[in-house]
Design an enzyme around this catalytic site. Structure first.
Site, PDB file in Angstrom:
ATOM      1  N   CYS A 287      35.426  21.129  13.025  1.00 23.31           N
ATOM      2  CA  CYS A 287      34.974  19.853  13.604  1.00 23.31           C
ATOM      3  C   CYS A 287      35.682  18.773  12.804  1.00 23.31           C
ATOM      4  O   CYS A 287      36.900  18.775  12.744  1.00 23.31           O
ATOM      5  CB  CYS A 287      33.453  19.735  13.580  1.00 23.31           C
TER       6      CYS A 287
ATOM      7  N   GLN B 185      24.268  21.069   9.244  1.00 20.43           N
ATOM      8  CA  GLN B 185      23.927  19.951   8.363  1.00 20.43           C
ATOM      9  C   GLN B 185      22.522  19.400   8.552  1.00 20.43           C
ATOM     10  O   GLN B 185      21.921  18.904   7.601  1.00 20.43           O
ATOM     11  CB  GLN B 185      24.925  18.818   8.575  1.00 20.43           C
TER      12      GLN B 185
END
Length: 416
Positions: free
Chosen positions: A354, A398
């Site tokens: 990403c 995350q």
């Protein structure tokens, strides 16, 4: 009258002569005394003071001020004074400071700077907190049936508490003994864990061999099933393609836009044909769907060629989750098809990135492993999967929202 005057002239001359002699004598004596005084002062300053012994122990100090034994203080001579009010040890250091050497840890205070030489330690010291975290990552798990999985996603508090317990396992920059590696990191706090990081081969120095990427284990702990990495930067595009070639990757999955407020990734593939260091990349075919674009690429290097598929998923906002997991599951199915296809000549790890290479990247890899586990065992242990991911690369998945999203996606995986 003339005789009287002539009689007095010799006397005056003698007196004047004696006066001059007396004045010169006094001047010479005073000058000698001044020179003698200055010589004495210079001699006193040049006399060395007794050398102070190095500090080896400190007694009767508060626990927060205890210094380790055999502390090396490289700031020149020190003087020690004991305060009468709080009995703290104070070091009045020399105005000259030595630069910290490589491999040293520095602890700074308001009036003290101690440099502790850690290079003599042959065994890494693990703190109790680090030991507990590693034990958790190695042992935690909670296998769930599809019914239990569906019931769990409605219990937000339980998922939140579970996610908060998982150690992040981020890397301390001091663990990477690579000079100037920060120039190759998109985010200074997102670093590759040393024991699983990818090292570029055939290059002549540690920085050239460095790339912010980690090997990630797959289902049943299969070694190097994935590579999680950051979005390429302008100065790391050649490194990225060299890694793709050297690792024999069959697929690249890109889960970020090029820009989301700030730059997230550079455009690292050509419109038609491009050269990236020693690797030539040619775009053979492009297919567009509602949520992702797929490209068939041919890579050439050193007289050899290889086919690779590149997927660009653009429906996933940074630090958030897609509105639906169905497009991502469709992408996952396409990736699995191409990794098992005989037309894809690469047999190495699937490369996923990403922007930072931990949030959306972690979600995709967790979904890929979880889907395989559900098909093979009828249960899925997402807690154990995330612990395995963070053991290999710190911070994978995350946010709590992302953790919940992966649970929701896995409830739909039996449909595919």
């Amino acid at each position: 009258m003339r005789n009287a005057v002539n009689a007095t002239e010799p006397v005056w001359r003698r007196d004047g002569f004696y006066s001059i002699i007396l004045f010169l004598t006094i001047f010479i004596i005073i000058t000698c005394l001044m020179v003698s005084t200055q010589v004495s002062m210079l001699h006193a300053e040049a006399t060395p003071l007794p050398q102070q012994q190095p500090i080896t122990t400190c007694r009767q100090l508060p626990s927060s001020n205890i210094l380790p034994s055999s502390v090396f203080i490289p700031n020149g001579p020190q003087t020690i004074s004991k305060a009468t009010t709080n009995q703290e040890l104070k070091l009045n250091s020399s105005p000259f400071r030595m630069k910290s050497a490589s491999g040293l840890q520095e602890r700074r205070g308001s009036n003290v700077s101690l440099v502790l030489d850690m290079s003599a330690l042959s065994v890494a010291v693990e703190t109790p907190t680090e030991s507990v975290s590693q034990e958790y990552l190695l042992t935690a798990g909670r296998p769930l049936t599809p019914q239990q999985l569906s019931a769990l996603i409605s219990n937000t508090d339980s998922l939140q508490a579970e996610f908060a317990e998982i150690p992040m396992n981020f890397v301390d920059p001091k663990e990477l003994n690579i000079p100037n590696h920060g120039t190759k990191n998109r985010y200074k706090t997102i670093l590759p864990n040393p024991h699983t990081r990818v090292i570029l081969r055939g290059l002549d120095d540690p920085l050239s061999c460095y790339i912010n990427a980690n090997f990630i284990r797959g289902y049943r702990g299969d070694d190097k099933a994935f590579i999680a990495t950051q979005g390429p930067m302008m100065n790391t595009v050649n490194d990225f393609w060299l890694m793709v070639w050297q690792q024999g990757a069959p697929v690249i999955v890109m889960i970020t836009k090029l820009k989301e407020k700030n730059e997230k990734c550079v455009l690292y593939w050509p419109e038609r044909r491009g050269f990236y260091g020693t690797v030539e990349v040619t775009v053979d075919r492009v297919q567009q769907t509602d949520h992702f674009t797929s490209r068939s690429l041919t890579l050439k290097c050193g007289g050899h060629s290889r086919v690779l598929h590149h997927y660009w998923f653009t429906s996933w906002p940074d630090h958030k989750t897609p509105d639906s997991a169905l497009p991502l599951l469709l992408l996952l199915g396409d990736v699995e098809k191409h990794t098992s296809s005989t037309g894809t000549t690469g047999t190495g790890p699937v490369i996923v990135h990403c922007s930072a290479g931990i949030g959306r990247t972690g979600c995709f890899i967790a979904m890929a492993i979880g889907c395989r586990q559900l098909r093979s065992e009828g249960v899925v242990d997402l807690l154990g999967i995330v612990c395995q991911l963070r053991s290999d690369r710190g911070g994978m998945i995350q946010t709590e929202e992302q953790y919940k999203f992966v649970h929701q996606a896995l409830t739909l995986s039996p449909l595919f």
